[in-house]
Design a protein around this motif. Sequence first.
Motif, PDB file in Angstrom:
ATOM      1  N   THR A 170       0.838  -1.193   0.000  1.00  0.00           N
ATOM      2  CA  THR A 170       0.000   0.000   0.000  1.00  0.00           C
ATOM      3  C   THR A 170       0.877   1.248   0.000  1.00  0.00           C
ATOM      4  O   THR A 170       2.061   1.167   0.324  1.00  0.00           O
ATOM      5  N   ILE A 171       0.271   2.393  -0.368  1.00  0.00           N
ATOM      6  CA  ILE A 171       1.030   3.647  -0.251  1.00  0.00           C
ATOM      7  C   ILE A 171       1.391   3.870   1.217  1.00  0.00           C
ATOM      8  O   ILE A 171       0.662   3.489   2.127  1.00  0.00           O
ATOM      9  N   PHE A 224      -7.268  -2.727   6.036  1.00  0.00           N
ATOM     10  CA  PHE A 224      -6.711  -2.282   7.324  1.00  0.00           C
ATOM     11  C   PHE A 224      -5.311  -1.695   7.120  1.00  0.00           C
ATOM     12  O   PHE A 224      -4.977  -0.642   7.663  1.00  0.00           O
ATOM     13  N   GLU A 225      -4.484  -2.394   6.345  1.00  0.00           N
ATOM     14  CA  GLU A 225      -3.112  -1.905   6.118  1.00  0.00           C
ATOM     15  C   GLU A 225      -3.112  -0.539   5.438  1.00  0.00           C
ATOM     16  O   GLU A 225      -2.268   0.311   5.718  1.00  0.00           O
ATOM     17  N   LEU A 226      -4.082  -0.324   4.534  1.00  0.00           N
ATOM     18  CA  LEU A 226      -4.161   0.953   3.818  1.00  0.00           C
ATOM     19  C   LEU A 226      -4.684   2.072   4.710  1.00  0.00           C
ATOM     20  O   LEU A 226      -4.267   3.226   4.576  1.00  0.00           O
ATOM     21  N   MET A 227      -5.599   1.732   5.623  1.00  0.00           N
ATOM     22  CA  MET A 227      -6.390   2.767   6.313  1.00  0.00           C
ATOM     23  C   MET A 227      -6.035   2.931   7.794  1.00  0.00           C
ATOM     24  O   MET A 227      -6.625   3.780   8.460  1.00  0.00           O
ATOM     25  N   CYS A 228      -5.119   2.090   8.322  1.00  0.00           N
ATOM     26  CA  CYS A 228      -4.824   2.140   9.761  1.00  0.00           C
ATOM     27  C   CYS A 228      -3.322   2.214  10.010  1.00  0.00           C
ATOM     28  O   CYS A 228      -2.555   1.659   9.227  1.00  0.00           O
ATOM     29  N   PRO A 229      -2.900   2.828  11.106  1.00  0.00           N
ATOM     30  CA  PRO A 229      -3.761   3.522  12.084  1.00  0.00           C
ATOM     31  C   PRO A 229      -4.286   4.862  11.576  1.00  0.00           C
ATOM     32  O   PRO A 229      -5.228   5.391  12.138  1.00  0.00           O
ATOM     33  N   ASN A 230      -3.642   5.375  10.499  1.00  0.00           N
ATOM     34  CA  ASN A 230      -4.099   6.658   9.955  1.00  0.00           C
ATOM     35  C   ASN A 230      -4.754   6.453   8.603  1.00  0.00           C
ATOM     36  O   ASN A 230      -4.308   5.631   7.800  1.00  0.00           O
TER      37      ASN A 230
END
Length: 373
Positions: A170-171, A224-230
């Motif tokens: 992910t980015i 989850f990896e893309l969107m967490c924790p931020n």
Amino acid sequence: MRTGLVGGTPIALLLALAVSVVCAAGQTRGAKTLDIYVVDVEGGNATLFVSPSGESMLIDSGNAGAAATRDAQRIIAAVKDAQLTRIDHVITTHWHGDHFGGMAELAARIPIGNFIDHGPNVQPAAAADEFLQKTYPQLYGKAKHTVARPGDRISVAGLDVLVVTSAGQTIKAALPGAGAANPYCASFKPGENNAEDPMSVGTHVTFGAFRTIHLGDLTKNKEFELMCPNNRIGTVDVLLGLHHGQDTSNADVLVHALRPRVAIMNNGTRKGGQPDVMKTLHASPGLEDLWQMHFSQLSGQEYTVPGMFIANVLDEPLSAMPIDPISAPQPGPNAPPAPVHNGAAYWIKVSAQADGSFTVTNGRNGFSKTYRR
Ligand SMILES: [Zn+2]
Ligand SMILES: [Zn+2]
């Protein structure tokens, strides 16, 4: 009888009508909208982006096997509606037959400039492996081939197209204005599916103030990896794809954090739209409407949206949708076949303005709704 009549209509009148149709479409291009066609490929994926510049990008090409010609023709109908003479980029999100299946049939019908994917197939499957060894190199051999990595930009004049996921990565940096802590991460429940879905090429498209995202069949753990924790993406106006509305994707960390105003689900007659996904969508903060590619037996009347937001019915229409959703049968040779839809198919079309407002139209019934800034 040779009197210059076709079906009782003078040919001169038909020509005049044809010219006016062409002019109307040309004016639509002149209106400077980003047009997005979500094409019905029966629980596969095919989403065509047409920039005001006339450059274009297709994400996925429909189903394989006997369905390949049907799905390629349905994509070509959208291509013609947009008056394209070529497709500049075709992204194949991953190597499942419902995503790359119509590619060869499509490439036989229209020039394609650039073939984009995540790299090698990682889930051994004879049909995909054979396609990648024999067919795919012939297709991109006459064009360009790009293996996408997160952070890459795809050149479509008039749009900013950013790859945000590919090959399981992910980015790392947040998009401008994004990056706040994501409150949904604390209650995340992991979910995985198979080897290829998590590899999906995910694409974020910006057109002026308008934003949309399509993550292929990206699974919950990758969401989850893309969107967490931020939350590295921020918010979007339209959420596309949704892994056909299947419950191995569409976690709150993604859907609720993106706060889409509109979601368009590329489900099939019995693929996607399960109750858990529908609950997530119906409860999504700020969601104004969910649009569906199909009536889905997995939603039933209990969970589905009104029919005016649904683009496709069955070849043998039901007089009424049962209230209760059915459970998807176990896959395998003994599974009863899903209800068939090989007849006339309809797209859902988004026309976005640079100011961020957009209109969604149901190709079946002509129902159209504008979402203002
Ligand atoms: Zn259909
Ligand atoms: Zn799929």
